[in-house]
Structure formats: C-alpha cells, structure tokens
Design a protein around this motif. Structure first.
Motif, short mmCIF file in Angstrom:
data_model
loop_
_atom_site.label_atom_id
_atom_site.label_comp_id
_atom_site.label_asym_id
_atom_site.label_seq_id
_atom_site.Cartn_x
_atom_site.Cartn_y
_atom_site.Cartn_z
N TYR A 56 -9.93 -11.44 -12.78
CA TYR A 56 -8.56 -10.95 -12.67
C TYR A 56 -7.59 -12.09 -12.99
N PRO A 57 -6.39 -11.76 -13.49
CA PRO A 57 -5.39 -12.80 -13.78
C PRO A 57 -4.94 -13.54 -12.52
N ASP A 58 -4.32 -14.69 -12.73
CA ASP A 58 -3.87 -15.55 -11.62
C ASP A 58 -2.96 -14.83 -10.63
N ASN A 59 -2.11 -13.91 -11.10
CA ASN A 59 -1.20 -13.21 -10.19
C ASN A 59 -1.95 -12.43 -9.13
N VAL A 60 -3.11 -11.90 -9.47
CA VAL A 60 -3.92 -11.16 -8.48
C VAL A 60 -4.40 -12.11 -7.40
N HIS A 61 -4.91 -13.26 -7.80
CA HIS A 61 -5.41 -14.24 -6.83
C HIS A 61 -4.28 -14.78 -5.96
N LEU A 62 -3.12 -15.00 -6.57
CA LEU A 62 -1.95 -15.45 -5.83
C LEU A 62 -1.53 -14.41 -4.79
N PHE A 63 -1.48 -13.15 -5.19
CA PHE A 63 -1.09 -12.06 -4.29
C PHE A 63 -2.07 -11.98 -3.11
N LYS A 64 -3.35 -11.97 -3.40
CA LYS A 64 -4.35 -11.88 -2.34
C LYS A 64 -4.27 -13.07 -1.39
N LYS A 65 -4.05 -14.26 -1.93
CA LYS A 65 -3.93 -15.48 -1.12
C LYS A 65 -2.72 -15.38 -0.19
N LYS A 66 -1.58 -14.96 -0.73
CA LYS A 66 -0.37 -14.86 0.07
C LYS A 66 -0.51 -13.77 1.15
N MET A 67 -1.18 -12.69 0.81
CA MET A 67 -1.42 -11.63 1.80
C MET A 67 -2.32 -12.15 2.93
N LEU A 68 -3.34 -12.89 2.58
CA LEU A 68 -4.27 -13.42 3.57
C LEU A 68 -3.59 -14.44 4.48
N GLU A 69 -2.72 -15.26 3.92
CA GLU A 69 -2.05 -16.32 4.68
C GLU A 69 -0.90 -15.82 5.56
N ALA A 70 -0.40 -14.64 5.27
CA ALA A 70 0.77 -14.13 6.01
C ALA A 70 0.38 -13.71 7.42
N ASP A 71 1.33 -13.92 8.34
CA ASP A 71 1.17 -13.49 9.72
C ASP A 71 1.64 -12.05 9.92
N GLY A 72 2.47 -11.57 9.01
CA GLY A 72 3.00 -10.22 9.07
C GLY A 72 3.61 -9.85 7.74
N PHE A 73 4.00 -8.59 7.62
CA PHE A 73 4.45 -8.08 6.32
C PHE A 73 5.66 -7.18 6.46
N ILE A 74 6.42 -7.14 5.38
CA ILE A 74 7.46 -6.12 5.18
C ILE A 74 7.07 -5.42 3.89
N LEU A 75 6.78 -4.14 3.98
CA LEU A 75 6.44 -3.36 2.80
C LEU A 75 7.50 -2.30 2.60
N GLY A 76 7.99 -2.20 1.37
CA GLY A 76 9.00 -1.21 1.05
C GLY A 76 8.66 -0.47 -0.22
N SER A 77 9.05 0.78 -0.28
CA SER A 77 8.79 1.57 -1.48
C SER A 77 9.85 2.64 -1.66
N PRO A 78 10.18 2.91 -2.91
CA PRO A 78 10.98 4.10 -3.18
C PRO A 78 10.06 5.31 -3.04
N GLU A 79 10.66 6.45 -2.76
CA GLU A 79 9.86 7.67 -2.70
C GLU A 79 9.77 8.26 -4.10
N TYR A 80 8.56 8.28 -4.62
CA TYR A 80 8.29 8.86 -5.93
C TYR A 80 7.39 10.07 -5.74
N HIS A 81 7.89 11.24 -6.08
CA HIS A 81 7.11 12.48 -6.01
C HIS A 81 6.50 12.68 -4.62
N GLY A 82 7.24 12.35 -3.59
CA GLY A 82 6.80 12.57 -2.23
C GLY A 82 5.84 11.53 -1.69
N SER A 83 5.74 10.38 -2.35
CA SER A 83 4.80 9.36 -1.89
C SER A 83 5.32 7.97 -2.26
N ILE A 84 4.43 6.97 -2.15
CA ILE A 84 4.81 5.60 -2.48
C ILE A 84 4.76 5.39 -3.99
N SER A 85 5.38 4.33 -4.42
CA SER A 85 5.39 4.00 -5.85
C SER A 85 3.99 3.59 -6.31
#
Length: 183
Positions: A56-85
């Motif tokens: 996978y490209p570097d951005n995938v590894h960066l994303f996974k690393k940052k997710m693993l290192e985080a103590d908590g998250f803020i997730l946001g999404s617009p509503e697309y067709h009744g669900s998440i983007s």
C-alpha cells in the motif's frame, strides 16, 4: 493526550471539516493535542484487502500509524444517501480493532436536509462499536449545513455550536477520567 480527527469529506468547501474543526478546537482548549488527518491532502486508495499490506502507498501506513497512536478520535461525515461518505468508510476499512479497541470516539455528522445526519452518526456508532471502540453518547449533527455556518466557521445556531464544543470537551474529559492513554 493525542486525538486524531478525521473529517470524511473531500469537498473543498466542506461543512464536515468545519464541524469537525469546532469539536477539535474545543478538545485542544481542553488540553488535548489534536491532529486532523485530511483525506483531501492524504488520499487513500480503494481498500482491496491485499495480502501484502506493505504494497500500500505511504499514506495508508501513515493513517494506520496515526490511528494506532491516538488516544481518542473525532470522526465526522456528511450524510450521503442515508449513510457515511465513501471516503470515510474506505479509510476505516484500512483499520481494525487493533487501532480502536478501548478508545473513545466523538462522532459528528452534517447533512443538506433539515433532518440532520442521524443515519450517518448511527452508522459510525455501529462501526466504532464493532471495532471495540467507545462512541460518546452525544452524536450531534448539523442540518442544512450548507447554510448553517457563519463566515468565521462558527455555527449560526448557538445551541448547536455549544453542543459541538461540549463534544470536544467531553471527549478529553472521558479519556482523562478513564485513563485510556496509548502511550
């Protein structure tokens, strides 16, 4: 305390980015180190469950690393067709319980319609619980988001602005209270 915010929108004038920004700023003011992982600047390929994740490209590894290192998250999404983007769902497909287990998550949605993004935050709630995370019980959404914000990025509805700010404050307080720090 590290919090990773992931707004699930690629739109240039994203109201989801604005809503997540309000929550993130409140978490910063409450003492957290908050980083926004912008999927517009760090695009991820379509998840294809390949057996060799090193390809996978570097951005995938960066994303996974940052997710693993985080103590908590803020997730946001617009509503697309009744669900998440699709872009947020795709990003979340790259991670699993390893990254989210036992961590607290603040959820926020935006919608063009007057009903808000209830389906979106409910879907995110299910995804987070499936990955063994703890979504906070307050899951605000911004209805008619295309006309909900002031030019400075605050919400016109002061009560809704306060709810988003309280969400960020509560995320920090909850992580602190439960001592769920990954480092």
């Amino acid at each position: 305390m590290k919090i990773l915010a992931v707004p699930g929108s690629l739109s240039t004038n994203s109201t989801t980015h604005l809503a997540v920004g309000i929550v993130a700023e409140a978490a910063r003011k409450a003492g957290a180190e908050v980083e926004v992982f912008d999927l517009r600047k760090n695009p991820l390929p379509i998840y294809d469950a390949r057996s060799d994740e090193s390809t996978y490209p570097d951005n995938v590894h960066l994303f996974k690393k940052k997710m693993l290192e985080a103590d908590g998250f803020i997730l946001g999404s617009p509503e697309y067709h009744g669900s998440i983007s699709g872009v947020l769902k795709n990003a979340l497909d790259f991670i699993g319980a390893r990254e989210l287990e036992g961590k607290f998550v603040a959820l926020v949605g935006t919608a063009g319609g007057a009903m808000g993004a209830t389906n979106t935050v409910n879907t995110l709630n299910i995804i987070c619980r499936t990955l063994h995370a703890w979504p906070l019980p307050s899951m605000p959404s911004v209805p008619q988001s295309y006309m909900a914000f002031n030019p400075d990025g605050t919400l016109k509805d002061e009560k809704l602005q306060k709810r988003l700010e309280e969400l960020g404050q509560n995320l920090v307080a909850t992580i602190t209270r439960h001592g769920v720090l990954t480092r």
